[in-house]
Design an enzyme around this catalytic site. Structure first.
Site, PDB file in Angstrom:
ATOM      1  N   GLN A 220       0.829  -1.207   0.000  1.00  0.00           N
ATOM      2  CA  GLN A 220       0.000   0.000   0.000  1.00  0.00           C
ATOM      3  C   GLN A 220       0.861   1.255   0.000  1.00  0.00           C
ATOM      4  O   GLN A 220       0.596   2.215  -0.733  1.00  0.00           O
ATOM      5  CB  GLN A 220      -0.913   0.009   1.222  1.00  0.00           C
ATOM      6  CG  GLN A 220      -2.083  -0.950   1.159  1.00  0.00           C
ATOM      7  CD  GLN A 220      -2.870  -0.935   2.448  1.00  0.00           C
ATOM      8  OE1 GLN A 220      -2.405  -1.415   3.485  1.00  0.00           O
ATOM      9  NE2 GLN A 220      -4.066  -0.373   2.399  1.00  0.00           N
ATOM     10  N   GLU A 221       1.878   1.255   0.829  1.00  0.00           N
ATOM     11  CA  GLU A 221       2.762   2.418   0.913  1.00  0.00           C
ATOM     12  C   GLU A 221       3.424   2.690  -0.432  1.00  0.00           C
ATOM     13  O   GLU A 221       3.552   3.846  -0.858  1.00  0.00           O
ATOM     14  CB  GLU A 221       3.822   2.187   1.992  1.00  0.00           C
ATOM     15  CG  GLU A 221       4.690   3.396   2.278  1.00  0.00           C
ATOM     16  CD  GLU A 221       5.688   3.143   3.391  1.00  0.00           C
ATOM     17  OE1 GLU A 221       6.605   3.975   3.565  1.00  0.00           O
ATOM     18  OE2 GLU A 221       5.564   2.120   4.097  1.00  0.00           O
ATOM     19  N   GLY A 222       3.839   1.616  -1.119  1.00  0.00           N
ATOM     20  CA  GLY A 222       4.458   1.772  -2.431  1.00  0.00           C
ATOM     21  C   GLY A 222       3.489   2.317  -3.460  1.00  0.00           C
ATOM     22  O   GLY A 222       3.850   3.164  -4.285  1.00  0.00           O
TER      23      GLY A 222
END
Length: 615
Positions: A220-222
């Site tokens: 998700q962060e990516g």
């Protein structure tokens, strides 16, 4: 001769006949006035066209209750908190070393369901971004989760002070925890989140639900980071005629239909101290060699719709994103040193040597500058090093650390990597990719492998005493320190290996830019997070405009849905005036040809002839 007038276009005072005896004003005067009107109409039309075609750059006007606001936010100006049509959002990035709060703002949506919200960082009276950071990380509260809301109170108070109080109840608040919380046991994670979900609504009026506080995955962060950089670069805007950087995309879910053409998005490379990450769009439908490979790929490919309407596929993207733990610059150096200790210990035991056991018999490290002395302390033993400064040898000895396999479509550690059209791609490299090229080598920006490798080789082969003297003279970046100087040779070789042998970028690849800022702004993954999580909010504005019926906003009506109709009307009016002028000119010339010299002179000069009365 009959009378001609254009009463539908001009006031009654402008009506005239073509009979000289009845004409209220000279024809040339009327002709000049009509020509001026035509030129004015052309000018208005051109200005209108420019405004419509460039609306994404300059923004559109909205009208409500007699007030007008330019809805395109200026990036570097202080936010106008008196603007009642401005919306706000808050994201708190709870990282491993601390938590940082970002406040974003955006105007009313422009009414076009194909466009995204115009989200920018809020700026205070000093025009600086409204950002605040506290330490330590929220994961330090694993044993005392009941203190979590108190821990975040300074950040929440800071946000409440900057956002107009009348806007608090409609301002979404997101608390997103990353790497530090991922390693905390799940029961302790839940306890911290539960404290936030219970206490924050009691003390703050922000729009905050249980789903707004969570621990997000590395994937998700990516994805959020990828969204953020492409949003800032304008890659989600519609393409225009003649656009060069385009790509054909098989939109997920519509593979049986023809490919669509849209702007080429940029990929992201990010190398920190502990991990390395890659993210890029996969425009074509991927075929897999085996069912096992397909199962692995499903965990690495993210498919999502950034648009506000699930039925529109303009903003449906398929993105590959992977985080490689242990492959950051510092983690790779640590693994390399562990390898040195293991090798020297084994060699000394088997061959009876004493390599690395003293400064007089050091281990020659090709990844350190020439003649530098260093030590490795591990498991109660010390290995003494001396730099050899051989860039090519360093690359070869660290290559095994990539855990590269011979299988096709794989990258670091044999992880699946979908095909990448390197010829029609673009990447931005952040963190270590920028530091490694800029802080010492001073060549951040466009990456050219020949230039980089030559500079890296020269640096590695330079004696430490010379490098130290250059550092003392301030010849390197102000961000460079002795730690950077010591391990620049290793990190240059590691960056090269990760890029070209890990991710298989061609050695002649020229579309990589290493950067710290984009358009003079630091781009955080939190921007992508709020853009994704507020993607349905434009529906509220669009539905409000629809329900208002005859009171539909002038903004949405004229510029978004019906500007083509208005443009056609302008052309019709302009064409009518031009045709009438041509007809008037022909009649004028015919009258000059058929009338007496005195009348002709009167018509040509715009004067009244002196005619004497004949008895």
């Amino acid at each position: 001769m009959g009378r001609f007038c254009i009463s539908c276009l001009f006031p009654a005072s402008w009506h005239f006949s073509l009979s000289p005896s009845a004409c209220p004003r000279p024809l040339n005067t009327t002709y000049r006035q009509l020509t001026a009107v035509a030129l004015l109409t052309i000018l208005i039309s051109l200005l209108y066209i420019l405004l419509v075609l460039d609306r994404n750059r300059w923004g559109l006007f909205s009208q409500d209750n007699g007030n007008r606001y330019l809805t395109k936010l200026m990036d570097m100006e202080a936010t106008d908190i008196k603007n009642p049509y401005l919306n706000y959002g808050v994201v708190i990035d709870c990282g491993s070393s601390g938590s940082r709060l970002f406040v974003y703002c955006w105007p009313r949506h422009n009414g076009n369901p194909h466009d995204l919200l115009d989200i920018k960082q809020m700026r205070g009276k000093n025009s600086l971004p409204v950002v605040m950071k506290i330490k330590p990380g929220i994961s330090d509260l694993a044993s005392t989760p009941e203190k979590a809301s108190d821990y975040l109170a300074p950040l929440l108070n800071f946000a409440a002070d900057h956002i107009p109080h009348s806007k608090h109840q409609e301002t979404p608040l997101y608390i997103l925890c990353t790497a530090g919380m991922r390693i905390v046991p799940e029961n302790q994670q839940n306890a911290i989140l539960e404290d936030l979900r219970t206490d924050i609504p009691l003390h703050y009026d922000f729009l905050f639900s249980d789903s707004h506080a969570e621990v997000i995955s590395g994937k998700q962060e990516g994805v959020y980071a990828w969204i953020g950089i492409n949003f800032v670069l304008g890659r989600f805007n519609h393409i225009s005629a003649g656009e060069d950087s385009v790509v054909e995309v098989n939109v997920p879910g519509t593979e049986t239909q023809a490919a669509v053409v849209r702007k080429r998005t940029t990929g992201v490379l990010d190398m920190g101290g502990v991990s390395t990450q890659i993210a890029y769009e996969v425009p074509k439908t991927v075929s897999f060699a085996s069912s096992q490979q397909e199962e692995v790929a499903k965990n690495l490919l993210a498919e999502f719709n950034l648009g506000c309407d699930a039925h529109h596929t303009d903003h449906v993207y398929r993105v590959y994103v992977t985080t490689f733990l242990g492959f950051g610059g510092n983690a790779a150096r640590k693994r390399y040193e562990e390898q040195i200790v293991y090798k020297t210990t084994l060699t000394n035991r088997l061959l009876g040597q004493k390599t690395g056991t003293s400064e007089d018999i050091p281990y020659l490290d090709p990844c350190l500058p020439v003649d530098i002395k260093d030590e490795i302390h591990q498991d109660g033993q010390t290995v003494y090093l001396r730099g050899l400064g051989d860039f090519d040898w360093c690359r070869e000895v660290i290559f095994p650390l990539l855990n590269k396999t011979n299988e096709t479509s794989t990258s670091i550690s044999g992880i699946y990597q979908p095909p990448l059209d390197y010829r029609n791609s673009e990447f931005y490299g952040f963190s270590e990719f920028f530091y490694c090229t800029e802080d010492v080598l001073r060549m951040g920006g466009g990456y050219k492998v020949a230039k980089f490798t030559k500079a890296a080789k020269d640096y590695c082969a330079t004696k430490w005493a010379v490098l130290k003297e250059r550092f003392d003279r301030g010849l390197y970046s102000s961000h460079a320190d002795l730690h950077r100087l010591k391990y620049q040779c290793f990190k240059s070789a590691w960056m090269y290996e990760v890029l070209h042998r890990g991710f298989s970028f061609p050695v002649n690849y020229t579309n990589l830019k290493t950067a710290q800022l984009v358009y003079d702004k630091e781009v955080q993954w939190t921007l992508g997070a709020i853009l994704y999580r507020t993607r349905y909010l434009p529906l509220r504005d669009i539905q409000q405009d629809t329900f208002k019926g005859n009171h539909t906003h002038w903004r949405g009506f004229s510029f978004v849905y019906n500007h083509y109709l208005f443009f056609v009307c302008f052309l019709v009016v302009l064409l009518s005036i031009l045709l009438y002028l041509l007809r008037l000119r022909r009649i004028h010339r015919r009258m000059l040809h058929n009338t007496s010299p005195a009348a002709a002179l009167w018509m040509a000069e715009g004067g009244l002839p002196q005619i004497s009365e004949v008895s």
